[in-house]
Design a protein around this motif. Structure first.
Motif, PDB file in Angstrom:
ATOM      1  N   LYS A  54      46.216  45.734  36.001  1.00  0.00           N
ATOM      2  CA  LYS A  54      47.435  46.257  35.372  1.00  0.00           C
ATOM      3  C   LYS A  54      47.120  46.980  34.068  1.00  0.00           C
ATOM      4  O   LYS A  54      47.745  47.999  33.748  1.00  0.00           O
ATOM      5  N   GLU A 106      47.492  34.952  31.792  1.00  0.00           N
ATOM      6  CA  GLU A 106      47.443  35.805  30.595  1.00  0.00           C
ATOM      7  C   GLU A 106      47.784  35.061  29.318  1.00  0.00           C
ATOM      8  O   GLU A 106      47.498  35.528  28.217  1.00  0.00           O
ATOM      9  N   PRO A 158      45.039  50.715  35.431  1.00  0.00           N
ATOM     10  CA  PRO A 158      45.457  51.079  36.792  1.00  0.00           C
ATOM     11  C   PRO A 158      44.633  52.209  37.412  1.00  0.00           C
ATOM     12  O   PRO A 158      44.589  52.331  38.639  1.00  0.00           O
ATOM     13  N   CYS A 168      42.455  41.477  45.493  1.00  0.00           N
ATOM     14  CA  CYS A 168      42.458  42.597  44.546  1.00  0.00           C
ATOM     15  C   CYS A 168      41.662  43.821  44.984  1.00  0.00           C
ATOM     16  O   CYS A 168      41.867  44.909  44.427  1.00  0.00           O
ATOM     17  N   ASP A 186      44.254  40.463  38.356  1.00  0.00           N
ATOM     18  CA  ASP A 186      45.508  41.221  38.445  1.00  0.00           C
ATOM     19  C   ASP A 186      45.867  41.806  37.080  1.00  0.00           C
ATOM     20  O   ASP A 186      46.301  42.970  36.982  1.00  0.00           O
ATOM     21  N   LEU A 187      45.682  41.009  36.028  1.00  0.00           N
ATOM     22  CA  LEU A 187      45.960  41.481  34.673  1.00  0.00           C
ATOM     23  C   LEU A 187      45.038  42.637  34.304  1.00  0.00           C
ATOM     24  O   LEU A 187      45.483  43.652  33.741  1.00  0.00           O
ATOM     25  N   ASP A 199      44.644  35.818  39.096  1.00  0.00           N
ATOM     26  CA  ASP A 199      45.671  36.315  38.181  1.00  0.00           C
ATOM     27  C   ASP A 199      45.054  37.113  37.039  1.00  0.00           C
ATOM     28  O   ASP A 199      45.630  38.121  36.591  1.00  0.00           O
TER      29      ASP A 199
END
Length: 636
Positions: free
Chosen positions: A317, A251, A320, A345, A313-314, A310
């Motif tokens: 998040k 990120e 959601p 994921c 994943d961001l 990653d």
């Protein structure tokens, strides 16, 4: 009698690499999409896609030949030249001198919207004049060019291709204007940029740097690095993470810019990078004398996989409650990384992972077309009952990638190519009989060129421009690489199978576009995930010609609705006692694009060691094999 006013939207990507064109209508339907390289026969052709535009327009206008219609084409370019020019100027802040930056910037001829508009206007004026001569009852006009943004074009392309009404769209590539990775929230009415990674910090350029370091061509050889990685282990992963990043969190990713040179004047790496590695940059591809080379490929592949996981994943998040996650940009073609994304994921969730098959710049032309439609309709697209129907759906509801040109194979053409005696037409009673013969010959070890219907949009051959063979013999992989494709023998091949048979031979995500690797099943079971980066003994696998050294396979799953002829061929193999799995590789040779016309297919067939040619329902046998090709092949 009045005329009907009909609008179409032409998205264009060009002038960097892999130019393309996409044409959609006001109802959001994709009518045509194609890369220019297919027509010009120049791999990664970056020029204005003049020939593909002409093929697409003629296909569309042929439907109006006998009607009096007023047809308006809106033209949209996939990025903003003004912003790109400013980014090139800013490169002096990071790399090289002011003089060099200015020289590069002003050598960029299309450095403003005004210049691009002028160039496009001249091209479309010529095209319009020709079309008016050929289609006299149709009033054809082209609107002045408008401009999207590079990453927005990518994001819209994957969103609309997925045929969903709401999505999160992740884009990762080298650089577009001044963004190298981005996360977008898109629905039928709006698009919103949620996060971005700014140039010069770039995952795509990081991967390209090591592509170049290992002697491969940037924007072409990245898939070779990916194919080489399983021959090694990620021995240099910790070393690289220590030196090439200032911040290795996805990120807030920051490269150590002293290791890189993205100015455009020289190599992408500096001496500081080569000083930390155990070998100097590779000047050619004769590199298997040193295991360190494969280990470096494995290391950068592993690092890339970690970063893109990653980023997903961001994205999750940030969103959601979202269900559909779409993916595009050049890095999205890294199918090994896509497997890791899916495993980490999506595998154990109710979310969907949609990878755009034309994920590179060519495919961004589709997003540009949709940007133009959204701009024309003031961002107020009405959702259809079935959601955002865009690319035509196959009968199994997977959006079809078969969006390019198609060509009729006439009896005159068949007679012409049979004259030399090198090939002969096999008389069959129809399609089913021809496919039965193909299946029987493949079981005997023969290799078949398979050409039918519309061309695929994107770099993968998905059954309409393919070379097919049995995956059973370990020697098949080497034979197809060296005697048919004329390329390096370490390069892996992909299998194609049916949904009904996938889990008999593989474990993982079922993907119709060959964009997510799965695990091949072996006599000792499925390789544990912790061993994915360790070379394995291929002899324990039942399909050695399509199983890579890490136990992975880039599987294409073909349903009856997606590609009826290829599906029927696979089922026939099963009926004859052969696994319903084929080796599927693109119908081309090293350094050339995938074949486009029937003539291209015949030329490629004759110049290689293929045995049979399936040509839109007609089947040919080779009688005479050339000792060597009659043409030279370009490096790729």
């Amino acid at each position: 009698m009045g005329t009907n006013k009909i609008r179409f939207f032409i998205g264009i990507s060009c002038f960097y690499h892999d130019s393309g064109v996409s044409i959609i209508d006001e109802d959001q339907n994709v009518l045509f999409a194609q890369g220019e390289e297919r027509v010009t026969r120049l791999k990664h052709d970056k020029n204005f896609p003049d020939l593909s535009i002409r093929e697409g327009l003629k296909y569309i206008l042929s439907k109006f030949r006998d009607s009096r219609s007023q047809i308006v084409f809106h033209v949209i370019y996939y990025e903003n030249p003004n912003q790109k020019f400013r980014r090139i100027l800013k490169s002096t802040k990071y790399f090289g001198s002011v003089d060099k930056a200015l020289k590069l910037a002003f050598s960029y001829e299309l450095r403003s919207k005004r210049k691009v508009k002028k160039l496009f206007d001249s091209h479309f004026q010529v095209i319009a004049d020709e079309l008016r001569d050929e289609y006299r009852f149709i009033d054809v006009s082209f609107k002045q060019t408008i401009f999207s943004r590079h990453h927005l074009s990518h994001a819209l392309s994957s969103h609309h291709f997925a045929s969903v009404s709401e999505s999160v769209s992740i884009v990762i590539d080298g650089v577009g204007e001044n963004i190298s990775a981005s996360i977008w929230k898109i629905d039928d009415n709006n698009h919103h940029l949620q996060w971005q990674l700014s140039y010069p910090h770039s995952i795509g350029l990081l991967y390209a740097t090591f592509t170049s370091y290992l002697g491969f061509k940037v924007n072409s050889g990245e898939y070779k690095l990916m194919g080489l990685a399983p021959y090694g282990r990620p021995q240099f992963k910790d070393l690289l993470r220590k030196h090439i990043f200032k911040d290795d969190r996805a990120e807030s990713l920051k490269l150590n810019l002293s290791m890189f040179n993205f100015s455009g004047f020289s190599k992408l790496y500096t001496k500081k990078l080569s000083n930390i590695l155990p070998f100097r940059p590779i000047k050619n591809e004769d590199f298997f004398c040193d295991q360190n080379i494969a280990d470096l490929a494995s290391s950068i592949q592993s690092i890339t996989e970690d970063i893109v996981v990653d980023l997903f994943d961001l994205a999750i998040k940030l969103n959601p409650n979202s269900v559909h996650f779409c993916y595009s940009g050049g890095v999205a073609l890294n199918c090994k990384a896509n497997e890791k994304i899916w495993n980490k994921c999506f595998k154990s969730s109710n979310r969907f992972f949609n990878v755009m098959p034309a994920a590179g710049d060519c495919g961004a032309s589709l997003g540009a077309a949709f940007y133009g439609l959204r701009a024309h309709q003031n961002q107020r697209l009405l959702a259809k009952k079935t959601g955002s129907l865009t690319s035509p759906l196959s009968k199994d509801l997977s959006p079809t990638p078969f969006l390019g040109s198609s060509f009729k194979v006439s009896r005159e053409f068949i007679d012409q190519i049979s004259k030399s005696g090198e090939i002969e037409l096999i008389e069959t009673s129809g399609l089913d009989d021809a496919l039965s013969i193909v299946a029987s010959e493949i079981i005997k070890g023969k290799v078949v060129g398979f050409y039918q219907g519309k061309a695929e949009f994107g770099p993968r051959a998905l059954g309409n421009r393919s070379i097919l063979a049995s995956p059973l013999g370990a020697s098949t992989q080497r034979r197809v690489n060296l005697k048919i494709k004329y390329r390096e023998d370490f390069r892996p091949f992909a299998p194609v199978t049916t949904p009904e048979d996938f889990h008999t031979y593989f474990d993982g995500a079922m993907n119709p576009y060959m964009l997510i690797t799965a695990r091949a099943k072996s006599s000792i079971g499925i390789l544990p995930e912790e061993c994915y980066e360790t070379p394995v003994d291929i002899s324990s696998y039942p399909l050695p010609a399509v199983t890579h050294l890490d136990g992975s396979a880039r599987v294409q799953v073909v349903s009856q609705g997606f590609n009826p002829s290829l599906y029927k061929l696979l089922r026939k193999l099963g009926q004859y006692g052969h696994p319903p799995v084929l080796l599927n590789t693109s119908f081309n040779v090293r350094g050339e694009p995938v074949v486009h016309t029937p003539s291209d297919a015949v030329d490629c067939f004759l110049d290689t060691q293929m045995d049979y040619l399936f040509l839109d329902g007609s089947l040919f046998r080779k009688n005479l094999y050339r000792e060597k090709p009659q043409r030279s092949f370009r490096p790729d």
